[in-house]
Design an enzyme around this catalytic site. Structure first.
Site, PDB file in Angstrom:
ATOM      1  N   LYS A 120       0.844  -1.203   0.000  1.00  0.00           N
ATOM      2  CA  LYS A 120       0.000   0.000   0.000  1.00  0.00           C
ATOM      3  C   LYS A 120       0.879   1.254   0.000  1.00  0.00           C
ATOM      4  CE  LYS A 120      -3.761  -2.583   0.924  1.00  0.00           C
ATOM      5  NZ  LYS A 120      -3.014  -3.847   1.010  1.00  0.00           N
ATOM      6  N   CYS A 235      -8.017  -8.201   4.604  1.00  0.00           N
ATOM      7  CA  CYS A 235      -8.143  -9.272   3.600  1.00  0.00           C
ATOM      8  C   CYS A 235      -8.946 -10.415   4.232  1.00  0.00           C
ATOM      9  CB  CYS A 235      -6.785  -9.707   3.086  1.00  0.00           C
ATOM     10  SG  CYS A 235      -5.667 -10.273   4.359  1.00  0.00           S
TER      11      CYS A 235
HETATM   12  N1  SAM Z   1      -0.239  -2.808   4.186  1.00  0.00           N
HETATM   13  C1  SAM Z   1       0.660  -3.920   3.903  1.00  0.00           C
HETATM   14  C2  SAM Z   1       0.855  -4.029   2.413  1.00  0.00           C
HETATM   15  O1  SAM Z   1       0.014  -3.581   1.647  1.00  0.00           O
HETATM   16  O2  SAM Z   1       1.914  -4.559   1.995  1.00  0.00           O
HETATM   17  C3  SAM Z   1       0.145  -5.199   4.509  1.00  0.00           C
HETATM   18  C4  SAM Z   1      -0.169  -5.065   5.982  1.00  0.00           C
HETATM   19  S1  SAM Z   1      -0.659  -6.528   6.820  1.00  0.00           S
HETATM   20  C5  SAM Z   1      -2.277  -6.772   6.241  1.00  0.00           C
HETATM   21  C6  SAM Z   1      -0.901  -5.969   8.458  1.00  0.00           C
HETATM   22  C7  SAM Z   1       0.331  -5.440   9.176  1.00  0.00           C
HETATM   23  O3  SAM Z   1      -0.042  -5.018  10.488  1.00  0.00           O
HETATM   24  C8  SAM Z   1       1.436  -6.459   9.333  1.00  0.00           C
HETATM   25  O4  SAM Z   1       2.628  -5.963   8.805  1.00  0.00           O
HETATM   26  C9  SAM Z   1       1.547  -6.649  10.852  1.00  0.00           C
HETATM   27  O5  SAM Z   1       2.871  -6.839  11.261  1.00  0.00           O
HETATM   28  C10 SAM Z   1       0.993  -5.352  11.390  1.00  0.00           C
HETATM   29  N2  SAM Z   1       0.451  -5.478  12.764  1.00  0.00           N
HETATM   30  C11 SAM Z   1       0.297  -6.580  13.521  1.00  0.00           C
HETATM   31  N3  SAM Z   1      -0.202  -6.278  14.734  1.00  0.00           N
HETATM   32  C12 SAM Z   1      -0.366  -4.947  14.762  1.00  0.00           C
HETATM   33  C13 SAM Z   1      -0.825  -4.032  15.750  1.00  0.00           C
HETATM   34  N4  SAM Z   1      -1.221  -4.442  16.942  1.00  0.00           N
HETATM   35  N5  SAM Z   1      -0.834  -2.725  15.424  1.00  0.00           N
HETATM   36  C14 SAM Z   1      -0.453  -2.291  14.223  1.00  0.00           C
HETATM   37  N6  SAM Z   1      -0.009  -3.121  13.250  1.00  0.00           N
HETATM   38  C15 SAM Z   1       0.031  -4.419  13.509  1.00  0.00           C
END
Ligand code: SAM
Length: 457
Positions: A120, A235
């Site tokens: 993103k 997702c």
């Molecule tokens: N936006 C990214 C992309 O398009 O490449 C994908 C993001 S992935 C769906 C969600 C992300 O949130 C992961 O990298 C994860 O490590 C992070 N995450 C996990 N727990 C979290 C938390 N408590 N607060 C914020 N981010 C968190």
């Protein structure tokens, strides 16, 4: 291996608009795997130099394409040059959501809160103006490296990568024009791509994810400007992680739902949350050419009385002598500010200087602007980031490699080079920079970052 979709998931989706159990299950059984990429508008290349076989455009994206087959991206030097990003097609719809709700030509401050590995973020960076700033944050330390790597390859100067917990952003009240929360979720939308993820799925985990999503949003929302745009995506197919979150945001907090225009033939399903009829957009793999995805947008109606002025941290400017050394490496006419950062010099666009000072007092900054390298006895040891960035002069001595030798360079192994150039040389393939080498009288030293080298034969 064939995995059965979880029955409790299928049951929970029965009454949701657009869910068609038969074709949904079928789409998971057919081995119809999709590959799509989004090209980097700042890195012009010829498709024939890449391993890509373009099939067609992703309809809701200006730079996304489906490929005929999944090539080995590792063996495409242009992939390492940042020419494109491999991204799932549904999530490229973020472009439409942003374009329809903010004027991307103006100067914006954007936060991508859950950013690793950077899909993103690279999309947002390509969309916003060069006078805008993107803060790309990832809370999990081990995932920040891949985010830094991908944003470095993208070559942008207006990204700041941070490693903070969402609640740390409360130190920046009302700061951002746009916040994107691509939340961690139960991941059902990726079952088709990654059937092993089915084993990880449970009803309890959906509930846990839903709570975590609320916590993340509650923590970060204070840093959104009044009137600002909040974009939320997952997702997952689960109601509790999608429409229920939209209901919660519009009931408990002062956020307005935003309707997004879609073309009928895109087959994106517009849903409404049960209580407040907040709009959401569902991507079902039996309806769109993409994986499962949900996205919704909101306008911030909160007014904050507490507009305390933000702290700033003093930066150490570099000396005039150092500026002269750096100027030899960058395009004339660039308006930049240079700072010392540990042993290195960093270049920022001039307009970001004040923002960096503010961010630095509130957040842990992993990387910002373009790391130029370190100066030793009035000579710059250029960094890899400089090679990837468009700040670099276009008349630097260059060696063009063919594909096999470019891969050898990326493997950190010796490659054929019969040129006469001495000193720092930029290595290129298909017109794009791969990195630097330093040519000595009897050998060539490879400066490709060791930790990124490819191992594939
Ligand atoms: N936006 C990214 C992309 O398009 O490449 C994908 C993001 S992935 C769906 C969600 C992300 O949130 C992961 O990298 C994860 O490590 C992070 N995450 C996990 N727990 C979290 C938390 N408590 N607060 C914020 N981010 C968190």
């Amino acid at each position: 291996m064939h995995h059965q979709l979880p029955l409790p998931l299928l049951d929970s989706l029965q009454d949701i608009k657009g869910f068609d159990a038969g074709s949904f299950i079928q789409s998971h059984e057919s081995n119809n795997s999709l590959t799509s990429i989004r090209i980097n508008p700042t890195k012009i290349f010829d498709f024939k130099d890449a391993v890509l076989q373009i099939e067609e455009k992703v309809p809701w994206s200006s730079s996304g394409f489906y490929l005929n087959e999944r090539p080995s991206f590792t063996l495409d030097p242009l992939f390492h040059a940042g020419a494109y990003y491999v991204q799932e097609a549904s999530s490229m719809f973020l472009e439409e959501v942003l374009k329809q709700n903010v004027d991307v030509k103006t100067s914006l401050k954007v936060l991508d809160l859950c950013a690793a590995p950077g899909g993103k973020s690279t999309l947002i960076q390509s969309l916003i103006s060069t006078e805008s700033l993107l803060v790309s944050n990832e809370v999990i330390k081990t995932r920040v490296n891949v985010l830094s790597e991908n944003t470095t390859k993208w070559g942008a100067r207006n990204i700041v990568v941070t490693n903070n917990d969402p609640k740390d952003f409360q130190r920046l009240p009302g700061y951002f024009d746009v916040i994107v929360v691509d939340a961690p979720c139960s991941g059902s939308g990726l079952f088709r791509k990654d059937p092993d993820a089915i084993k990880e799925w449970s009803v309890d985990n959906v509930a846990l994810c839903s709570q975590r999503q609320q916590r993340i949003l509650a923590d970060v929302m204070l840093s959104l400007k009044p009137g600002g745009l909040l974009v939320y995506s997952t997702c997952s197919y689960s109601y509790d992680e999608n429409e229920a979150i939209c209901d919660w945001l519009t009931s408990e907090y002062n956020f307005n739902t935003i309707k997004i225009n879609t073309h009928k033939e895109w087959n994106i399903v517009e849903t409404e949350s049960q209580k407040n009829h907040a709009f959401g957009y569902r991507f079902y793999p039996d309806k769109v050419k993409g994986e499962g995805f949900f996205i919704a947008a909101f306008q911030n109606r909160n007014e904050y009385s507490n507009t305390k002025s933000l702290n700033t941290k003093h930066q150490t400017k570099i000396s005039l002598q150092q500026t002269t050394t750096l100027s030899k490496w960058i395009m004339p006419n660039e308006v930049l500010a240079f700072f010392n950062w540990k042993d290195d010099c960093i270049a920022f666009p001039d307009f970001v200087v004040n923002e960096i000072s503010i961010l630095q007092s509130a957040l842990y900054i992993k990387k910002a602007g373009v790391n130029m390298g370190s100066i030793i006895r009035d000579e710059l040891i250029p960094s890899h980031e400089l090679a990837m960035s468009d700040l670099l002069r276009d008349d630097i001595d260059t060696i063009e490699l063919d594909k096999e030798n470019a891969l050898q360079y990326l493997r950190h192994q010796s490659f054929e080079y019969s040129g006469l150039g001495k000193g720092w040389l930029l290595v290129k393939y298909g017109n794009l920079s791969l990195g630097f080498v330093k040519a000595m009288s009897n050998r060539v030293n490879n400066y490709y970052p060791k930790e990124w080298r490819i191992f594939n034969k």
